[in-house]
Scaffold this active site. Structure first.
Site, PDB file in Angstrom:
ATOM      1  N   ARG A  60       0.800  -1.218   0.000  1.00 20.16           N
ATOM      2  CA  ARG A  60       0.000   0.000   0.000  1.00 20.16           C
ATOM      3  C   ARG A  60       0.841   1.279   0.000  1.00 20.16           C
ATOM      4  O   ARG A  60       0.631   2.179  -0.812  1.00 20.16           O
ATOM      5  CB  ARG A  60      -0.937   0.039   1.214  1.00 20.16           C
ATOM      6  CG  ARG A  60      -2.235  -0.682   1.011  1.00 20.16           C
ATOM      7  CD  ARG A  60      -2.655  -1.317   2.300  1.00 20.16           C
ATOM      8  NE  ARG A  60      -1.690  -2.349   2.627  1.00 20.16           N
ATOM      9  CZ  ARG A  60      -1.767  -3.600   2.174  1.00 20.16           C
ATOM     10  NH1 ARG A  60      -2.773  -3.967   1.454  1.00 20.16           N
ATOM     11  NH2 ARG A  60      -0.822  -4.486   2.442  1.00 20.16           N
ATOM     12  N   THR A  61       1.770   1.369   0.939  1.00 17.13           N
ATOM     13  CA  THR A  61       2.475   2.644   1.088  1.00 17.13           C
ATOM     14  C   THR A  61       3.339   2.922  -0.136  1.00 17.13           C
ATOM     15  O   THR A  61       3.312   4.020  -0.700  1.00 17.13           O
ATOM     16  CB  THR A  61       3.337   2.615   2.371  1.00 17.13           C
ATOM     17  OG1 THR A  61       2.557   2.069   3.433  1.00 17.13           O
ATOM     18  CG2 THR A  61       3.796   4.003   2.746  1.00 17.13           C
ATOM     19  N   LYS A  89      27.033  -3.334  -0.240  1.00 19.21           N
ATOM     20  CA  LYS A  89      28.508  -3.277  -0.157  1.00 19.21           C
ATOM     21  C   LYS A  89      28.967  -2.588   1.113  1.00 19.21           C
ATOM     22  O   LYS A  89      30.147  -2.357   1.311  1.00 19.21           O
ATOM     23  CB  LYS A  89      29.068  -2.515  -1.373  1.00 19.21           C
ATOM     24  CG  LYS A  89      28.683  -3.092  -2.705  1.00 19.21           C
ATOM     25  CD  LYS A  89      29.153  -2.135  -3.825  1.00 19.21           C
ATOM     26  CE  LYS A  89      28.418  -2.438  -5.125  1.00 19.21           C
ATOM     27  NZ  LYS A  89      28.447  -1.291  -6.046  1.00 19.21           N
ATOM     28  N   ARG A 110      11.018   3.791   3.769  1.00 20.42           N
ATOM     29  CA  ARG A 110      10.609   2.877   4.850  1.00 20.42           C
ATOM     30  C   ARG A 110      11.859   2.120   5.273  1.00 20.42           C
ATOM     31  O   ARG A 110      12.674   1.730   4.441  1.00 20.42           O
ATOM     32  CB  ARG A 110       9.545   1.899   4.359  1.00 20.42           C
ATOM     33  CG  ARG A 110       9.281   0.792   5.365  1.00 20.42           C
ATOM     34  CD  ARG A 110       8.119  -0.071   4.983  1.00 20.42           C
ATOM     35  NE  ARG A 110       6.871   0.652   5.129  1.00 20.42           N
ATOM     36  CZ  ARG A 110       5.663   0.090   4.973  1.00 20.42           C
ATOM     37  NH1 ARG A 110       5.574  -1.190   4.688  1.00 20.42           N
ATOM     38  NH2 ARG A 110       4.570   0.806   5.121  1.00 20.42           N
ATOM     39  N   HIS A 138       4.293   5.549  11.748  1.00 16.90           N
ATOM     40  CA  HIS A 138       3.939   5.425  10.326  1.00 16.90           C
ATOM     41  C   HIS A 138       3.022   6.619  10.012  1.00 16.90           C
ATOM     42  O   HIS A 138       1.812   6.472   9.845  1.00 16.90           O
ATOM     43  CB  HIS A 138       3.220   4.092  10.113  1.00 16.90           C
ATOM     44  CG  HIS A 138       3.048   3.692   8.673  1.00 16.90           C
ATOM     45  ND1 HIS A 138       3.213   4.562   7.610  1.00 16.90           N
ATOM     46  CD2 HIS A 138       2.712   2.492   8.127  1.00 16.90           C
ATOM     47  CE1 HIS A 138       2.981   3.924   6.483  1.00 16.90           C
ATOM     48  NE2 HIS A 138       2.682   2.668   6.761  1.00 16.90           N
TER      49      HIS A 138
HETATM   50  N1   CP Z   1      -0.527  -0.092   5.674  1.00 20.57           N
HETATM   51  C1   CP Z   1       0.685  -0.350   5.199  1.00 20.57           C
HETATM   52  O1   CP Z   1       1.689   0.254   5.611  1.00 20.57           O
HETATM   53  O2   CP Z   1       0.734  -1.342   4.258  1.00 20.57           O
HETATM   54  P1   CP Z   1       2.031  -1.781   3.477  1.00 20.57           P
HETATM   55  O3   CP Z   1       2.961  -2.429   4.481  1.00 20.57           O
HETATM   56  O4   CP Z   1       1.580  -2.745   2.429  1.00 20.57           O
HETATM   57  O5   CP Z   1       2.670  -0.557   2.906  1.00 20.57           O
END
Ligand code: CP
Length: 352
Positions: A60-61, A89, A110, A138
């Site tokens: 999703r993100t 590396k 992320r 998040h």
């Molecule tokens: N909600 C969410 O962060 O989903 P993903 O891990 O698929 O990005």
């Protein structure tokens, strides 16, 4: 936060803090306008480039950010796995960020380790967006959650919300509680096994801000009083020793929903594993797929705010030797980072 200071999105408090919702109001107002007039925005970021650096898996993100940038006429590059880059590396996070900042106008990242986006922001000449750091926060999921609540319920506030599941490692619930603290009339019910209960730093924040909360041992106990139910999966990838399988008390079924309010809103950041059974999906109270869809539009709104900012030289940073005791903190793997403390004396990278 002054709007003019909003450059990086590391914590949800960068958008919402001290009861000031003005930045959020602006993001949400543009979200509504984008949904109503998508075509007007189709060239808004033409020429802008987003670096999509996902050191951890995502559906999703990652893809909603990519979709958001493409729908705004911008471009995207990134990697499928950090193993395909010079991180493999031994390149440091600081150097990886310096390079990608010089190739892009905004970095969405992320990382499995708490504090990596804050560390990245020290070395970047472009805005950094935290797309999830370890079990900590998040913030763009929270913007998605708020946009969904505001759209589905008409406003944010004056409800009882149950947060259910892995409240210890589930970063989305941490950001969400911090965000909701800026809206009035919200009561919180934390529903989790003892081993996965809300961490002390979040509970401390609740007490410090006099936010009313209670704890429940199962969904069944809490469900009849809830207006919003926010489900989460067990974050098995962050557990060491804890059982990642929920017992029945933390699994939502169509049968259990018979005791819930008629206007309950059921959210889940997704992915789900087994904590919401498929027979819930057809219930009109289930809003989690709609929620994921809204993620594109709120991220478009965010990109419009951040991706047009001028590049700025990265701040001069002392070479550190930070001594945070939390082994899940980025200072344990990136040994050059300077020590940064929160105003109340915690490590700013990991909140511990
Ligand atoms: N909600 C969410 O962060 O989903 P993903 O891990 O698929 O990005």
């Amino acid at each position: 936060m002054d709007k003019n200071e909003f450059r990086h999105l590391i914590n949800i408090s960068d958008v919402l803090s001290d009861g000031d919702t003005s930045l959020w109001d602006e993001l949400y107002s543009r979200f509504r306008d984008i949904i109503a007039h998508q075509r007007i925005y189709s060239d808004a970021l033409r020429g802008s480039v987003m670096a999509s650096l996902f050191f951890e898996p995502s559906t999703r993100t990652k893809f909603s950010f990519q979709s958001a940038m493409l729908r705004l006429g911008g471009s995207v590059f990134g990697f499928e796995s950090a193993d395909a880059t010079s991180v493999k590396k031994g390149e440091s996070l600081a150097d990886t960020i310096r390079m990608n900042a010089s190739y892009s106008d905004i970095i969405v990242m992320r990382h499995p380790v708490a504090g990596a986006p804050l560390a990245a922001s020290l070395y970047s000449e472009v805005p950094i967006v935290n797309a999830g750091d370890g079990g900590r926060q998040h913030p763009t999921q929270t913007l998605t959650d708020l946009a969904t609540l505001a759209t589905v319920r008409g406003k944010i506030g004056d409800f009882t919300i149950g947060l259910c599941g892995d409240l210890k490692y589930g970063r989305t619930v941490h950001s969400l509680v911090y965000a909701l603290s800026n809206f009035p009339g919200i009561k919180y019910v934390f529903i989790s096994p003892n081993s996965l209960s809300m961490p002390d730093n979040v509970l401390g924040f609740m007490r410090e801000h006099n936010l009313p909360f209670s704890q429940a041992k199962s969904i069944d106990d809490a469900l009849p009083e809830l207006d919003v139910l926010y489900m989460t999966r067990a974050q098995a990838e962050r557990m060491s020793g804890e059982d990642s399988k929920y017992s029945d008390g933390y699994i939502l079924t169509a049968k259990k929903l018979e005791r819930a309010k008629k206007d309950l809103t059921i959210l889940h950041p997704l992915p789900r594993v087994n904590e919401i059974t498929p027979d819930v999906d057809a219930d009109p109270r289930a809003k989690y797929f709609e929620q994921a869809k809204y993620g594109v539009f709120i991220r478009m709104s965010l990109l419009l705010t951040l991706a047009r900012q001028p590049h700025e030289s990265a701040r001069a940073v002392d070479v550190g030797g930070c001594s945070c005791k939390n082994e899940k903190c980025i200072t344990h793997t990136e040994l050059y980072l300077p020590k940064i403390l929160t105003p109340d004396g915690r490590c700013a990278y990991c909140d511990e």
